[in-house]
Scaffold this active site. Sequence first.
Site, PDB file in Angstrom:
ATOM      1  N   HIS A 110       8.984   4.461  -1.506  1.00 22.95           N
ATOM      2  CA  HIS A 110       8.675   3.728  -2.736  1.00 22.95           C
ATOM      3  C   HIS A 110       9.128   4.533  -3.949  1.00 22.95           C
ATOM      4  O   HIS A 110       9.024   5.755  -3.991  1.00 22.95           O
ATOM      5  CB  HIS A 110       7.196   3.332  -2.802  1.00 22.95           C
ATOM      6  CG  HIS A 110       6.223   4.385  -3.189  1.00 22.95           C
ATOM      7  ND1 HIS A 110       5.933   4.696  -4.507  1.00 22.95           N
ATOM      8  CD2 HIS A 110       5.429   5.184  -2.439  1.00 22.95           C
ATOM      9  CE1 HIS A 110       4.996   5.635  -4.548  1.00 22.95           C
ATOM     10  NE2 HIS A 110       4.683   5.945  -3.303  1.00 22.95           N
ATOM     11  N   GLU A 156       4.651  -0.233  -4.955  1.00 20.27           N
ATOM     12  CA  GLU A 156       3.857   0.251  -3.825  1.00 20.27           C
ATOM     13  C   GLU A 156       2.465   0.645  -4.281  1.00 20.27           C
ATOM     14  O   GLU A 156       1.468   0.416  -3.575  1.00 20.27           O
ATOM     15  CB  GLU A 156       4.569   1.437  -3.161  1.00 20.27           C
ATOM     16  CG  GLU A 156       3.899   1.950  -1.880  1.00 20.27           C
ATOM     17  CD  GLU A 156       2.847   3.030  -2.101  1.00 20.27           C
ATOM     18  OE1 GLU A 156       2.216   3.443  -1.120  1.00 20.27           O
ATOM     19  OE2 GLU A 156       2.650   3.467  -3.262  1.00 20.27           O
ATOM     20  N   ASP A 185       6.987   9.026   2.211  1.00 17.01           N
ATOM     21  CA  ASP A 185       6.128   8.891   1.037  1.00 17.01           C
ATOM     22  C   ASP A 185       5.396  10.205   0.820  1.00 17.01           C
ATOM     23  O   ASP A 185       4.484  10.540   1.576  1.00 17.01           O
ATOM     24  CB  ASP A 185       5.134   7.743   1.273  1.00 17.01           C
ATOM     25  CG  ASP A 185       4.325   7.397   0.036  1.00 17.01           C
ATOM     26  OD1 ASP A 185       4.438   8.114  -0.965  1.00 17.01           O
ATOM     27  OD2 ASP A 185       3.583   6.407   0.087  1.00 17.01           O
TER      28      ASP A 185
END
Length: 496
Positions: A110, A156, A185
């Site tokens: 993201h 996100e 992430d």
Amino acid sequence: MRSLIVAAIVTLTLTPAPTPALAAAPPDIPLANVKAHLTQFQSIANANGGTRAHGRPGYLASANYVRSQLDAAGYTTALQSFTYNGATGYNVIADWPGGDPNDILMVGAHLDSVTAGPGINDNGSGSAAILETALAVSRQALQPTKHLRFAWWGAEELGLRGSQFYVNNLPAADRARIKGYLNFDMVGSPNAGYFVYDGDNSDGTGSGPGPAGSAQLERTIQDYFTSIGVPTRGTDFDGRSDYGPFIAVGIPAGGTFTGAEGIKTAAQATLWGGTSGQAFDVCYHRACDTTANINDTALDRNADAIAYAVWTTATAVPPITVYQDTFESATGWTANPGATDTATLGQWERGDPEATTSSGAKQLGTTVSGTNDLVTGRLAGASAGANDIDGGITSIQSPPITLPATGALTLSFSWYLAHGSNASTADYLRVRVVGSTTATVFNQAGAATNRNGAWATASASLNAFAGQTVRILVDAADASGASLVEAGVDDVRITR
């Protein structure tokens, strides 16, 4: 997520691969290049109110920066737009030419931050690392067997809005072409841990295993960290990042994570260094998540792990199935093959299992595929303990399997071992391979704690048995007295 409105649906055209030869090995991703992208994200945030959040100009500037890098490198790119909370968000989608369009590997991170700060670790780190990996694909003119698609997700931080939009708006046929998704992430946390998504549920906690294929993605990433002498630990598919929409529709997933607001334990500090009693990222979702909030060593290792996973997975030749049994029909498995079993109840059999519960699921009434599996005493009986393993060992053995003499051979299968708190480490589920020698390739011991039944996957190399005719021997034991023990095995497969 229900309020997402389609602003644009992107159709991507897959074009022929470039002509240079396949790269021989995964590259070493230059840390300086990854950090240069982080500097760009920081500069973008500085110029746009200190944030790169959904709906803010800093986010679109970040998306345009990523897209411009990929355009220059020869990718087919698109901005997929969506609306959430009255603001337009964007996913950056980038396809590398070539590869099998029916066998797509996606790599994602993201791109948005929270409104409170620039989001350099969360998740500039993952975004920069996969961007540099994508650029390395271009520099090496990689010709993968799979089609490679990279994605940078919007919103996100507001509930996986961008990735959910993408998955929801894929036609069913296009969704089925995605055979794996790798998610990154937070890969540069200052007090870093080295976590790998637990695709096979070997930890036995949380949400269970990922869709079939997740265990292989986990193992590939683990192999890289093992090669550099860095131990890893599992992290659960808890739904907090963009793998969530993919696993929800059955797409296998994997990835790495270096920790967020969780506190590093003393054992973890001993394992990895850093400070126990302190968060993995003390600036998580704060204004101080700047370029100063990055552990260079963790970022470097994870970037190289990403490249290793991409190169290894995307260039792999699909395996050939040597042997497979889903137990939907009788194929010659023999119970108590050595006439040495001691169990008086709960002997292995092939059949349609009936579910039992005792402080949670014990014998599973569902199989991995079809209606039958190998199960210890398939009938439920009057109580959970009526047909569980009692009195010792029960075993079952496959028919003879002739293995090819060449190629890497892998045995894989689904399994569970369930027991009550009256079990012990003397109880077990074990898988052995019997050829010119006998090797134990899987062993799950019991414990004096309640363990509920949940399907997991396991695999093992059979290279030592190449060219031999072998049998697979499965046994389980209630060896600690009056304890509740159940086990199951399904979908046994050998590939080359």
